[in-house]
Design a protein around this motif. Sequence first.
Motif, PDB file in Angstrom:
ATOM      1  N   LYS A  41       0.840  -1.198   0.000  1.00 26.73           N
ATOM      2  CA  LYS A  41       0.000   0.000   0.000  1.00 26.73           C
ATOM      3  C   LYS A  41       0.874   1.246   0.000  1.00 26.73           C
ATOM      4  O   LYS A  41       1.874   1.318   0.705  1.00 26.73           O
ATOM      5  CB  LYS A  41      -0.933  -0.006   1.207  1.00 26.73           C
ATOM      6  CG  LYS A  41      -1.963  -1.120   1.178  1.00 26.73           C
ATOM      7  CD  LYS A  41      -2.852  -1.075   2.408  1.00 26.73           C
ATOM      8  CE  LYS A  41      -3.895  -2.213   2.361  1.00 26.73           C
ATOM      9  NZ  LYS A  41      -4.764  -2.211   3.572  1.00 26.73           N
ATOM     10  N   GLN A  65       0.270   4.143   1.209  1.00 27.43           N
ATOM     11  CA  GLN A  65       0.312   4.798   2.520  1.00 27.43           C
ATOM     12  C   GLN A  65       1.305   4.107   3.456  1.00 27.43           C
ATOM     13  O   GLN A  65       1.960   4.776   4.275  1.00 27.43           O
ATOM     14  CB  GLN A  65      -1.087   4.810   3.154  1.00 27.43           C
ATOM     15  CG  GLN A  65      -2.091   5.715   2.467  1.00 27.43           C
ATOM     16  CD  GLN A  65      -1.778   7.202   2.652  1.00 27.43           C
ATOM     17  OE1 GLN A  65      -0.833   7.585   3.320  1.00 27.43           O
ATOM     18  NE2 GLN A  65      -2.593   8.053   2.045  1.00 27.43           N
ATOM     19  N   ILE A 101      -4.609  10.414  -1.827  1.00 29.65           N
ATOM     20  CA  ILE A 101      -4.184   9.021  -1.992  1.00 29.65           C
ATOM     21  C   ILE A 101      -5.022   8.149  -1.073  1.00 29.65           C
ATOM     22  O   ILE A 101      -4.968   8.281   0.150  1.00 29.65           O
ATOM     23  CB  ILE A 101      -2.689   8.849  -1.670  1.00 29.65           C
ATOM     24  CG1 ILE A 101      -1.855   9.701  -2.637  1.00 29.65           C
ATOM     25  CG2 ILE A 101      -2.278   7.379  -1.770  1.00 29.65           C
ATOM     26  CD1 ILE A 101      -0.359   9.658  -2.357  1.00 29.65           C
ATOM     27  N   ASP A 102      -5.815   7.267  -1.664  1.00 31.68           N
ATOM     28  CA  ASP A 102      -6.676   6.376  -0.899  1.00 31.68           C
ATOM     29  C   ASP A 102      -5.842   5.426  -0.049  1.00 31.68           C
ATOM     30  O   ASP A 102      -4.754   4.993  -0.457  1.00 31.68           O
ATOM     31  CB  ASP A 102      -7.566   5.573  -1.846  1.00 31.68           C
ATOM     32  CG  ASP A 102      -8.610   4.764  -1.102  1.00 31.68           C
ATOM     33  OD1 ASP A 102      -8.297   3.606  -0.749  1.00 31.68           O
ATOM     34  OD2 ASP A 102      -9.703   5.275  -0.879  1.00 31.68           O
ATOM     35  N   GLU A 137      -6.186   2.411   0.525  1.00 34.84           N
ATOM     36  CA  GLU A 137      -6.064   1.071  -0.047  1.00 34.84           C
ATOM     37  C   GLU A 137      -5.286   1.041  -1.363  1.00 34.84           C
ATOM     38  O   GLU A 137      -5.097  -0.033  -1.940  1.00 34.84           O
ATOM     39  CB  GLU A 137      -7.462   0.469  -0.270  1.00 34.84           C
ATOM     40  CG  GLU A 137      -8.286   0.326   1.006  1.00 34.84           C
ATOM     41  CD  GLU A 137      -7.580  -0.517   2.070  1.00 34.84           C
ATOM     42  OE1 GLU A 137      -7.062  -1.602   1.707  1.00 34.84           O
ATOM     43  OE2 GLU A 137      -7.522  -0.077   3.226  1.00 34.84           O
ATOM     44  N   LEU A 138      -4.842   2.179  -1.849  1.00 36.97           N
ATOM     45  CA  LEU A 138      -4.124   2.221  -3.117  1.00 36.97           C
ATOM     46  C   LEU A 138      -2.792   1.470  -3.009  1.00 36.97           C
ATOM     47  O   LEU A 138      -2.023   1.683  -2.072  1.00 36.97           O
ATOM     48  CB  LEU A 138      -3.853   3.661  -3.529  1.00 36.97           C
ATOM     49  CG  LEU A 138      -3.128   3.831  -4.876  1.00 36.97           C
ATOM     50  CD1 LEU A 138      -4.033   3.432  -6.030  1.00 36.97           C
ATOM     51  CD2 LEU A 138      -2.633   5.269  -5.039  1.00 36.97           C
ATOM     52  N   THR A 139      -2.519   0.596  -3.960  1.00 31.69           N
ATOM     53  CA  THR A 139      -1.276  -0.174  -3.976  1.00 31.69           C
ATOM     54  C   THR A 139      -0.387   0.283  -5.137  1.00 31.69           C
ATOM     55  O   THR A 139      -0.832   0.987  -6.041  1.00 31.69           O
ATOM     56  CB  THR A 139      -1.557  -1.678  -4.132  1.00 31.69           C
ATOM     57  OG1 THR A 139      -2.156  -1.906  -5.418  1.00 31.69           O
ATOM     58  CG2 THR A 139      -2.480  -2.177  -3.023  1.00 31.69           C
ATOM     59  N   ASN A 194      -1.627  -0.309  -8.658  1.00 31.63           N
ATOM     60  CA  ASN A 194      -2.647   0.572  -9.224  1.00 31.63           C
ATOM     61  C   ASN A 194      -2.266   2.049  -9.123  1.00 31.63           C
ATOM     62  O   ASN A 194      -3.123   2.925  -9.079  1.00 31.63           O
ATOM     63  CB  ASN A 194      -3.990   0.342  -8.519  1.00 31.63           C
ATOM     64  CG  ASN A 194      -4.476  -1.082  -8.689  1.00 31.63           C
ATOM     65  OD1 ASN A 194      -4.536  -1.591  -9.804  1.00 31.63           O
ATOM     66  ND2 ASN A 194      -4.808  -1.740  -7.583  1.00 31.63           N
ATOM     67  N   LEU A 195      -0.975   2.309  -9.123  1.00 31.56           N
ATOM     68  CA  LEU A 195      -0.504   3.677  -8.953  1.00 31.56           C
ATOM     69  C   LEU A 195      -0.983   4.604 -10.065  1.00 31.56           C
ATOM     70  O   LEU A 195      -1.121   5.811  -9.868  1.00 31.56           O
ATOM     71  CB  LEU A 195       1.029   3.688  -8.883  1.00 31.56           C
ATOM     72  CG  LEU A 195       1.683   4.963  -8.359  1.00 31.56           C
ATOM     73  CD1 LEU A 195       1.224   5.268  -6.939  1.00 31.56           C
ATOM     74  CD2 LEU A 195       3.202   4.843  -8.411  1.00 31.56           C
ATOM     75  N   ASP A 236      -3.768   5.093 -10.995  1.00 30.78           N
ATOM     76  CA  ASP A 236      -5.039   5.723 -10.618  1.00 30.78           C
ATOM     77  C   ASP A 236      -4.847   7.189 -10.233  1.00 30.78           C
ATOM     78  O   ASP A 236      -5.781   7.988 -10.375  1.00 30.78           O
ATOM     79  CB  ASP A 236      -5.690   4.975  -9.441  1.00 30.78           C
ATOM     80  CG  ASP A 236      -6.257   3.627  -9.847  1.00 30.78           C
ATOM     81  OD1 ASP A 236      -6.246   3.323 -11.060  1.00 30.78           O
ATOM     82  OD2 ASP A 236      -6.700   2.874  -8.960  1.00 30.78           O
ATOM     83  N   ILE A 237      -3.672   7.538  -9.710  1.00 33.86           N
ATOM     84  CA  ILE A 237      -3.453   8.921  -9.273  1.00 33.86           C
ATOM     85  C   ILE A 237      -2.506   9.680 -10.195  1.00 33.86           C
ATOM     86  O   ILE A 237      -2.297  10.876  -9.999  1.00 33.86           O
ATOM     87  CB  ILE A 237      -2.923   8.984  -7.821  1.00 33.86           C
ATOM     88  CG1 ILE A 237      -1.591   8.241  -7.689  1.00 33.86           C
ATOM     89  CG2 ILE A 237      -3.948   8.443  -6.847  1.00 33.86           C
ATOM     90  CD1 ILE A 237      -0.912   8.469  -6.336  1.00 33.86           C
TER      91      ILE A 237
END
Length: 239
Positions: free
Chosen positions: A60, A62, A84-85, A87-89, A92-93, A95-96
Amino acid sequence: MDLKIKAAVMLVISFGILMTGCTFEKPAAAWTVQNTNSSEETEIYTKGAAVDELFTEDSKVQDIIKDPAFGGFGRLIFPADRPIDDELTLENLDDILVWYSHVNPERSVSIVNEMKKRIQDGEQIFYDIYTEEEKKEDPAKENTGLFFFRGTPGEKVAIVNAGGGFAYVAAMHDSFPHMQELAKKGYNAFALIYRPEAQTACEDLARAIAFIHEHAEELQVDIKRYSLWGGSAGARMAA
């Protein structure tokens, strides 16, 4: 504008934009670890750390930001100006990383692993370019600094500027990979995290160049002739 100057500026911009789409060969030395989501093995580009200490595509973002090894600057590894959510890993980077495609999770994994490994080996990989007093006067300067991958001591300097449309700094995809490859070739490579507006970005780049000049002996770099690299907005900064 003088035609020769205009042509030179356009050449730098074009070079920087082209760099955004570059791909690199994998370093020769790499860990091979088991991918927990499949039977396939995944190459982790960095070397030297125990396998159970490595980040993976399932890590993750975070958790990486909060890793004690990155104390004080972990948030700047990723876009500090985007939410940054939890749960974002790393997988799936993208996504941001708005406006970017072909974000390579394996490369992202290799970068954070090399960062941690360099720190474990006693290297300082992040430098503030502004003083605490300057940050208090302008809080936006909190989200600035230079990441440094040391190449050969005494070798020349390359400074890489990521794009992001002057809305955020896409370093993980658009400057850290270049920094990583340049260092592998022996250059002392820096990636600038800047305030994402055109004027402030150029001010931060000027400050970063001055910082490297002023600390060349401490950094063990040759700053007599240096190169500026950039993609997209970063190419405009370099120009």
